[in-house]
Write a protein that holds these residues in place. Structure first.
Motif, short mmCIF file in Angstrom:
data_model
loop_
_atom_site.label_atom_id
_atom_site.label_comp_id
_atom_site.label_asym_id
_atom_site.label_seq_id
_atom_site.Cartn_x
_atom_site.Cartn_y
_atom_site.Cartn_z
N VAL A 1 9.95 30.96 -24.96
CA VAL A 1 9.20 31.35 -26.16
C VAL A 1 7.81 31.80 -25.72
N ASP A 2 7.37 32.95 -26.23
CA ASP A 2 6.03 33.44 -25.94
C ASP A 2 4.98 32.49 -26.48
N LEU A 3 3.80 32.51 -25.87
CA LEU A 3 2.73 31.62 -26.28
C LEU A 3 2.19 31.92 -27.67
N ASP A 4 2.26 33.18 -28.09
CA ASP A 4 1.59 33.55 -29.33
C ASP A 4 2.52 33.70 -30.52
N VAL A 5 3.64 32.98 -30.51
CA VAL A 5 4.54 33.02 -31.67
C VAL A 5 4.12 31.96 -32.69
N ILE A 6 4.57 32.15 -33.92
CA ILE A 6 4.40 31.15 -34.97
C ILE A 6 5.79 30.65 -35.34
N ILE A 7 6.02 29.35 -35.21
CA ILE A 7 7.32 28.76 -35.53
C ILE A 7 7.27 28.26 -36.97
N VAL A 8 8.18 28.76 -37.79
CA VAL A 8 8.15 28.43 -39.22
C VAL A 8 9.40 27.70 -39.70
N ASP A 9 10.37 27.49 -38.80
CA ASP A 9 11.59 26.78 -39.19
C ASP A 9 12.25 26.23 -37.93
N SER A 10 13.32 25.50 -38.10
CA SER A 10 13.96 24.78 -37.00
C SER A 10 14.40 25.71 -35.86
N LEU A 11 14.19 25.24 -34.63
CA LEU A 11 14.65 25.95 -33.44
C LEU A 11 16.08 25.56 -33.05
N ASP A 12 16.63 24.55 -33.67
CA ASP A 12 17.95 24.05 -33.27
C ASP A 12 19.01 25.16 -33.20
N PRO A 13 19.07 26.07 -34.18
CA PRO A 13 20.12 27.10 -34.12
C PRO A 13 20.05 27.99 -32.89
N PHE A 14 18.87 28.13 -32.28
CA PHE A 14 18.77 28.95 -31.09
C PHE A 14 19.56 28.35 -29.92
N PHE A 15 19.78 27.05 -29.96
CA PHE A 15 20.55 26.39 -28.91
C PHE A 15 22.03 26.31 -29.25
N GLU A 16 22.37 26.54 -30.50
CA GLU A 16 23.75 26.43 -30.95
C GLU A 16 24.47 27.77 -31.01
N TYR A 17 23.73 28.84 -31.02
CA TYR A 17 24.31 30.18 -31.21
C TYR A 17 24.97 30.68 -29.93
N GLY A 18 26.15 31.28 -30.05
CA GLY A 18 26.83 31.86 -28.91
C GLY A 18 27.37 30.82 -27.94
N LYS A 19 27.68 31.27 -26.73
CA LYS A 19 28.19 30.39 -25.69
C LYS A 19 27.06 29.93 -24.78
N PRO A 20 27.22 28.76 -24.15
CA PRO A 20 26.12 28.22 -23.34
C PRO A 20 25.65 29.16 -22.22
N ASP A 21 26.56 29.96 -21.67
CA ASP A 21 26.17 30.82 -20.55
C ASP A 21 25.79 32.23 -20.98
N ASP A 22 25.69 32.48 -22.28
CA ASP A 22 25.25 33.80 -22.76
C ASP A 22 23.77 34.02 -22.48
N VAL A 23 23.42 35.27 -22.22
CA VAL A 23 22.02 35.69 -22.24
C VAL A 23 21.77 36.27 -23.63
N ILE A 24 20.90 35.61 -24.41
CA ILE A 24 20.71 36.00 -25.81
C ILE A 24 19.24 36.31 -26.06
N LEU A 25 18.98 37.54 -26.47
CA LEU A 25 17.63 37.99 -26.77
C LEU A 25 17.43 38.08 -28.28
N SER A 26 16.19 38.15 -28.69
CA SER A 26 15.88 38.42 -30.09
C SER A 26 16.10 39.91 -30.37
N TYR A 27 16.39 40.22 -31.62
CA TYR A 27 16.56 41.62 -32.01
C TYR A 27 15.21 42.31 -32.03
N ASN A 28 15.13 43.50 -31.47
CA ASN A 28 13.89 44.27 -31.44
C ASN A 28 13.99 45.41 -32.45
N PRO A 29 13.18 45.38 -33.52
CA PRO A 29 13.27 46.41 -34.56
C PRO A 29 12.49 47.67 -34.26
N SER A 30 11.79 47.71 -33.12
CA SER A 30 10.90 48.83 -32.84
C SER A 30 11.66 50.13 -32.60
#
Length: 278
Positions: A101-130
Motif C-alpha cells: 500500500v502506498d504511503l499516501d492512501v486514505i483507507i475508508v473501509d476494511s482491507l480484509d477483502p484484498f486478502f480474500e480475493y482471487g487465488k493466493p498466488d495471484d498477482v493482483i493490482l488495482s484498476y487504473n482508470p487513467s
C-alpha cells in the motif's frame, strides 16, 4: 493487533507492506497509514515499512532496511521505479503473500477483502482508470507472493533507464510483464481521487469531493497529496479558494483551456482528516 514476527505463521496472518525512501514522505505518513490499517483490518496482521530512515516512526511499525538493488534508478520518468526493490527473491524476513500500500492512501473501509480475493498466488493490482482503453493496473495497492516477480526485477536490472523510457510507469511494466499475467481488484475498491472523488464542474465549486460507493481505499496519484486536498488545493501551486482560482483564468496557459482550469478546483475535503490519522 500486530503480531510478533518471530512467531508469525504467514499462512494465517495478513501482511501489509509499504516503502519509504528519501525525504518526500515523512514518518507521519507511515504512522498514519499504520493507524488506518489497524482500524480497518481483522487481526492478526503484520505491518512492515521498508525504509532508509526510521526517525520518528511509531514503535508498532516493523521497520526493515530497503531491499538491496544495485542499479542506478531511472531519471526524468513519472514512474516510481524504486518500488522495483520489492520484486526480489527475498523481502526482508517476510515470506508468502503481502499487500503493498502506498504511503499516501486514505483507507475508508476494511482491507480484509484484498486478502480474500482471487487465488493466493495471484498477482493482483488495482484498476487504473487513467487509460480506459488499456487494461492497466495500478500499484498504489497490489498483492503478490514474495519472490514471484523476480523476472521483472532481472529485466529491470538489465536496463533500468531503457525499461523506464519504454513503459514510463512501473505499473505498466508490471501489468504487461508479470509472470502468468495479472488480475485486477474490483474497480470500486480503489478510488482515484481526481477521477472518482472530485465533483464535476460546476458542482466542484459548491460540493466537496465525495467517497465513491464501494471504495475501500482512496489513492492520490500525481502531485495532489492528501494535505493539499484537506486545504482545498488541486495541487501544491493551486489556489485554495474559488475567488483566487477564478482570477487565474486570465493567465495565458488557462485562457487556452479555460474549461480545464475551471474543472481543476476542489473545496476543502473534510472527511480526509476523519480517516487519515494515527
Amino acid at each position: 493487533m500486530p503480531i510478533d514476527s518471530d512467531t508469525a505463521d504467514n499462512k494465517n496472518i495478513k501482511q501489509i507492506i509499504c516503502i519509504k525512501w528519501g525525504t518526500k514522505y515523512g514518518a507521519d505518513y507511515a504512522n498514519k497509514l499504520y493507524g488506518m490499517v489497524s482500524r480497518n483490518i481483522t487481526p492478526p496482521f503484520r505491518f512492515v515499512c521498508f525504509t532508509d530512515d526510521t526517525t520518528d516512526v511509531r514503535p508498532e511499525i516493523e521497520c526493515q532496511a530497503l531491499p538491496p538493488l544495485d542499479v542506478t534508478m531511472p531519471t526524468n520518468t513519472l514512474g516510481k521505479w524504486p518500488k522495483s526493490r520489492l520484486w526480489g527473491e527475498k523481502l526482508g524476513d517476510l515470506t508468502g503473500t503481502v499487500l503493498f500500500v502506498d504511503l499516501d492512501v486514505i483507507i475508508v473501509d476494511s482491507l480484509d477483502p484484498f486478502f480474500e480475493y482471487g487465488k493466493p498466488d495471484d498477482v493482483i493490482l488495482s484498476y487504473n482508470p487513467s487509460n480506459p482503453l488499456e487494461r492497466l493496473g495500478q500499484t498504489s495497492c497490489f498483492r503478490f507472493q514474495i519472490g514471484s516477480l523476480v523476472s521483472l526485477q532481472e529485466k529491470f536490472k538489465a536496463d533500468p533507464q531503457g525499461i523506464a523510457d519504454e513503459y514510463r510507469f512501473e505499473q505498466r511494466f508490471v501489468t504487461r510483464n508479470a509472470p502468468g499475467g495479472v488480475k485486477l481488484f474490483p474497480k470500486a475498491w480503489v478510488a482515484h481521487f481526481r477521477r472518482k472523488c472530485r465533483q464535476p464542474f460546476p458542482f466542484n465549486y459548491f460540493k466537496e469531493p465525495k467517497i465513491p460507493k464501494g471504495a475501500r481505499l482512496v489513492i492520490f496519484p500525481g502531485d495532489l497529496y492528501p494535505t493539499h486536498a484537506i486545504d482545498g488545493m488541486y495541487n501544491k501551486n493551486a489556489a485554495n479558494n474559488a475567488k483566487d482560482h477564478l482570477k487565474r483564468i486570465t493567465e495565458p496557459k488557462n485562457l487556452k483551456r479555460p474549461l480545464r482550469h475551471l474543472r481543476h478546483f476542489i473545496l476543502p475535503v473534510t472527511w480526509i482528516e476523519k480517516y487519515w490519522k494515527e
